[in-house]
Design a protein around this motif. Structure first.
Motif, PDB file in Angstrom:
ATOM      1  N   LEU A 208     -29.044  39.303 -28.247  1.00 40.33           N
ATOM      2  CA  LEU A 208     -28.959  38.361 -29.278  1.00 40.33           C
ATOM      3  C   LEU A 208     -28.630  36.676 -28.596  1.00 40.33           C
ATOM      4  O   LEU A 208     -28.995  35.911 -28.507  1.00 40.33           O
ATOM      5  CB  LEU A 208     -27.488  38.916 -30.087  1.00 40.33           C
ATOM      6  N   ALA A 209     -27.792  37.064 -27.353  1.00 33.33           N
ATOM      7  CA  ALA A 209     -27.442  35.939 -26.333  1.00 33.33           C
ATOM      8  C   ALA A 209     -28.572  35.440 -26.020  1.00 33.33           C
ATOM      9  O   ALA A 209     -28.737  34.356 -25.660  1.00 33.33           O
ATOM     10  CB  ALA A 209     -26.504  36.426 -25.473  1.00 33.33           C
ATOM     11  N   ARG A 210     -29.231  36.174 -25.476  1.00 40.19           N
ATOM     12  CA  ARG A 210     -30.747  35.824 -24.801  1.00 40.19           C
ATOM     13  C   ARG A 210     -31.603  35.072 -25.784  1.00 40.19           C
ATOM     14  O   ARG A 210     -32.198  33.922 -25.417  1.00 40.19           O
ATOM     15  CB  ARG A 210     -31.566  36.831 -24.358  1.00 40.19           C
ATOM     16  N   THR A 211     -31.772  35.556 -26.930  1.00 44.86           N
ATOM     17  CA  THR A 211     -32.321  34.766 -28.054  1.00 44.86           C
ATOM     18  C   THR A 211     -31.922  33.538 -28.367  1.00 44.86           C
ATOM     19  O   THR A 211     -32.657  32.564 -28.440  1.00 44.86           O
ATOM     20  CB  THR A 211     -32.416  35.802 -29.263  1.00 44.86           C
ATOM     21  N   GLU A 212     -30.766  33.609 -28.683  1.00 46.14           N
ATOM     22  CA  GLU A 212     -30.171  32.067 -28.638  1.00 46.14           C
ATOM     23  C   GLU A 212     -30.344  31.054 -27.452  1.00 46.14           C
ATOM     24  O   GLU A 212     -30.709  29.860 -27.831  1.00 46.14           O
ATOM     25  CB  GLU A 212     -28.503  32.324 -28.746  1.00 46.14           C
ATOM     26  N   LEU A 213     -30.227  31.506 -26.349  1.00 47.71           N
ATOM     27  CA  LEU A 213     -30.739  30.796 -25.148  1.00 47.71           C
ATOM     28  C   LEU A 213     -32.004  30.412 -25.007  1.00 47.71           C
ATOM     29  O   LEU A 213     -32.034  29.312 -24.727  1.00 47.71           O
ATOM     30  CB  LEU A 213     -30.240  31.488 -23.833  1.00 47.71           C
ATOM     31  N   GLU A 214     -32.782  31.228 -25.570  1.00 49.48           N
ATOM     32  CA  GLU A 214     -34.370  30.765 -25.642  1.00 49.48           C
ATOM     33  C   GLU A 214     -34.593  29.607 -26.504  1.00 49.48           C
ATOM     34  O   GLU A 214     -35.329  28.723 -26.377  1.00 49.48           O
ATOM     35  CB  GLU A 214     -35.171  32.193 -25.952  1.00 49.48           C
ATOM     36  N   ARG A 215     -33.838  29.754 -27.739  1.00 49.41           N
ATOM     37  CA  ARG A 215     -34.012  28.627 -28.530  1.00 49.41           C
ATOM     38  C   ARG A 215     -33.339  27.558 -28.014  1.00 49.41           C
ATOM     39  O   ARG A 215     -34.001  26.435 -28.161  1.00 49.41           O
ATOM     40  CB  ARG A 215     -33.260  28.970 -30.096  1.00 49.41           C
TER      41      ARG A 215
ATOM     42  N   ASP B 196     -32.121  23.688 -16.593  1.00 52.48           N
ATOM     43  CA  ASP B 196     -31.947  24.587 -15.485  1.00 52.48           C
ATOM     44  C   ASP B 196     -30.688  25.566 -15.760  1.00 52.48           C
ATOM     45  O   ASP B 196     -30.504  26.666 -15.060  1.00 52.48           O
ATOM     46  CB  ASP B 196     -31.534  23.794 -14.187  1.00 52.48           C
ATOM     47  N   GLN B 197     -29.564  25.143 -16.294  1.00 56.34           N
ATOM     48  CA  GLN B 197     -28.417  25.642 -16.467  1.00 56.34           C
ATOM     49  C   GLN B 197     -28.848  26.988 -17.351  1.00 56.34           C
ATOM     50  O   GLN B 197     -28.304  27.853 -17.364  1.00 56.34           O
ATOM     51  CB  GLN B 197     -27.308  24.940 -17.305  1.00 56.34           C
ATOM     52  N   ILE B 198     -29.512  26.605 -18.613  1.00 56.24           N
ATOM     53  CA  ILE B 198     -30.142  27.832 -19.528  1.00 56.24           C
ATOM     54  C   ILE B 198     -30.879  28.774 -18.868  1.00 56.24           C
ATOM     55  O   ILE B 198     -30.614  29.722 -19.277  1.00 56.24           O
ATOM     56  CB  ILE B 198     -30.765  27.097 -20.532  1.00 56.24           C
ATOM     57  N   GLY B 199     -31.710  28.004 -18.010  1.00 57.82           N
ATOM     58  CA  GLY B 199     -32.488  29.139 -16.996  1.00 57.82           C
ATOM     59  C   GLY B 199     -31.596  30.293 -16.312  1.00 57.82           C
ATOM     60  O   GLY B 199     -31.954  31.419 -16.070  1.00 57.82           O
ATOM     61  N   GLN B 200     -30.765  29.464 -15.509  1.00 58.93           N
ATOM     62  CA  GLN B 200     -29.603  30.440 -15.076  1.00 58.93           C
ATOM     63  C   GLN B 200     -28.986  31.323 -15.944  1.00 58.93           C
ATOM     64  O   GLN B 200     -28.808  32.684 -15.307  1.00 58.93           O
ATOM     65  CB  GLN B 200     -28.758  29.585 -14.144  1.00 58.93           C
TER      66      GLN B 200
ATOM     67  N   GLU C 117     -29.123  35.477 -15.667  1.00 54.18           N
ATOM     68  CA  GLU C 117     -27.848  36.464 -15.568  1.00 54.18           C
ATOM     69  C   GLU C 117     -27.912  37.555 -16.657  1.00 54.18           C
ATOM     70  O   GLU C 117     -27.515  38.580 -16.725  1.00 54.18           O
ATOM     71  CB  GLU C 117     -26.493  35.476 -15.520  1.00 54.18           C
ATOM     72  N   ILE C 118     -28.329  37.117 -17.874  1.00 56.86           N
ATOM     73  CA  ILE C 118     -28.220  37.957 -19.046  1.00 56.86           C
ATOM     74  C   ILE C 118     -29.586  39.178 -18.794  1.00 56.86           C
ATOM     75  O   ILE C 118     -29.234  40.314 -19.145  1.00 56.86           O
ATOM     76  CB  ILE C 118     -28.583  37.309 -20.195  1.00 56.86           C
ATOM     77  N   ASP C 119     -30.647  38.456 -18.230  1.00 59.15           N
ATOM     78  CA  ASP C 119     -31.692  39.723 -17.811  1.00 59.15           C
ATOM     79  C   ASP C 119     -31.033  40.709 -16.737  1.00 59.15           C
ATOM     80  O   ASP C 119     -31.225  41.987 -16.868  1.00 59.15           O
ATOM     81  CB  ASP C 119     -32.822  38.822 -17.374  1.00 59.15           C
ATOM     82  N   ARG C 120     -30.371  40.146 -15.825  1.00 58.91           N
ATOM     83  CA  ARG C 120     -29.582  40.991 -14.886  1.00 58.91           C
ATOM     84  C   ARG C 120     -28.724  41.903 -15.524  1.00 58.91           C
ATOM     85  O   ARG C 120     -28.795  43.298 -15.221  1.00 58.91           O
ATOM     86  CB  ARG C 120     -28.887  40.356 -13.751  1.00 58.91           C
ATOM     87  N   ARG C 121     -27.757  41.605 -16.329  1.00 58.43           N
ATOM     88  CA  ARG C 121     -27.092  42.517 -17.083  1.00 58.43           C
ATOM     89  C   ARG C 121     -27.626  43.365 -17.954  1.00 58.43           C
ATOM     90  O   ARG C 121     -27.213  44.408 -17.869  1.00 58.43           O
ATOM     91  CB  ARG C 121     -25.959  41.415 -17.850  1.00 58.43           C
ATOM     92  N   MET C 122     -28.721  43.104 -18.561  1.00 60.45           N
ATOM     93  CA  MET C 122     -29.475  43.824 -19.463  1.00 60.45           C
ATOM     94  C   MET C 122     -30.208  44.990 -18.689  1.00 60.45           C
ATOM     95  O   MET C 122     -30.148  46.105 -19.146  1.00 60.45           O
ATOM     96  CB  MET C 122     -30.407  43.048 -20.362  1.00 60.45           C
ATOM     97  N   ALA C 123     -30.480  44.560 -17.625  1.00 62.92           N
ATOM     98  CA  ALA C 123     -31.135  45.735 -16.731  1.00 62.92           C
ATOM     99  C   ALA C 123     -30.027  46.772 -16.174  1.00 62.92           C
ATOM    100  O   ALA C 123     -30.337  47.877 -16.189  1.00 62.92           O
ATOM    101  CB  ALA C 123     -31.967  45.111 -15.421  1.00 62.92           C
ATOM    102  N   GLU C 124     -28.927  46.390 -15.974  1.00 62.20           N
ATOM    103  CA  GLU C 124     -27.744  46.958 -15.584  1.00 62.20           C
ATOM    104  C   GLU C 124     -27.459  47.795 -16.639  1.00 62.20           C
ATOM    105  O   GLU C 124     -27.175  49.045 -16.428  1.00 62.20           O
ATOM    106  CB  GLU C 124     -26.668  46.047 -14.803  1.00 62.20           C
ATOM    107  N   THR C 125     -27.320  47.493 -17.909  1.00 59.67           N
ATOM    108  CA  THR C 125     -26.827  48.004 -18.928  1.00 59.67           C
ATOM    109  C   THR C 125     -27.932  49.195 -19.234  1.00 59.67           C
ATOM    110  O   THR C 125     -27.534  50.416 -19.814  1.00 59.67           O
ATOM    111  CB  THR C 125     -26.403  47.249 -20.082  1.00 59.67           C
ATOM    112  N   SER C 126     -29.201  48.797 -19.273  1.00 56.43           N
ATOM    113  CA  SER C 126     -30.333  49.753 -19.710  1.00 56.43           C
ATOM    114  C   SER C 126     -30.143  50.838 -18.642  1.00 56.43           C
ATOM    115  O   SER C 126     -30.497  52.109 -19.000  1.00 56.43           O
ATOM    116  CB  SER C 126     -31.474  48.923 -19.546  1.00 56.43           C
ATOM    117  N   SER C 127     -30.222  50.566 -17.227  1.00 57.97           N
ATOM    118  CA  SER C 127     -29.951  51.873 -16.531  1.00 57.97           C
ATOM    119  C   SER C 127     -28.866  52.854 -16.738  1.00 57.97           C
ATOM    120  O   SER C 127     -28.918  53.626 -16.520  1.00 57.97           O
ATOM    121  CB  SER C 127     -29.926  51.260 -15.207  1.00 57.97           C
ATOM    122  N   LEU C 128     -27.780  52.321 -17.264  1.00 58.55           N
ATOM    123  CA  LEU C 128     -26.725  53.061 -17.539  1.00 58.55           C
ATOM    124  C   LEU C 128     -27.045  54.046 -18.946  1.00 58.55           C
ATOM    125  O   LEU C 128     -26.655  55.193 -18.759  1.00 58.55           O
ATOM    126  CB  LEU C 128     -25.515  52.301 -18.053  1.00 58.55           C
ATOM    127  N   LEU C 129     -28.060  53.565 -19.789  1.00 58.44           N
ATOM    128  CA  LEU C 129     -28.322  54.279 -20.846  1.00 58.44           C
ATOM    129  C   LEU C 129     -29.453  55.172 -20.520  1.00 58.44           C
ATOM    130  O   LEU C 129     -29.444  56.314 -20.985  1.00 58.44           O
ATOM    131  CB  LEU C 129     -28.889  53.370 -21.834  1.00 58.44           C
TER     132      LEU C 129
END
Length: 71
Positions: free
Chosen positions: A30-37, A49-53, A57-69
Motif C-alpha cells: 500500500l505504501a508503494r502504491t501511494e509513492l507511485e501516485r 529523487d526522494q520518492i524513488g529512493q 527502500e520499500i522494494d528492499r523491505r518487501m523482498a526481505e519480508t517475502s523471503s521470510l514468508l
C-alpha cells in the motif's frame, strides 16, 4: 494493479505461517502504491529523487519480508 491482485491471490492460497509478516507485506504494498501516485504527480526533480529512493527502500523491505514468508 493486476500484479497486486495476483500477489493477494497467491497470499491467500499459501499457508499463512506468519500473519504479522503477511500484514507487513500488505502495508508495504500500500505504501508503494501511494509513492507511485506521488511520483507520477510530482514534477520537482529533487522530490522525484526522494520518492524513488523511498520506493527502492520499500522494494528492499518487501523482498526481505517475502523471503521470510517463503522460508
Amino acid at each position: 494493479m493486476e500484479e497486486l491482485e495476483r500477489e493477494r491471490a497467491k497470499a491467500q492460497v499459501r499457508d499463512v505461517r506468519d500473519p504479522e509478516a503477511l500484514r507487513q507485506l500488505e502495508s508495504l504494498r500500500l505504501a508503494r502504491t501511494e509513492l507511485e501516485r506521488q511520483f507520477s504527480a510530482t514534477s520537482h526533480e529533487r522530490r522525484r529523487d526522494q520518492i524513488g529512493q523511498a520506493m527502492a527502500e520499500i522494494d528492499r523491505r518487501m523482498a526481505e519480508t517475502s523471503s521470510l514468508l517463503e522460508a
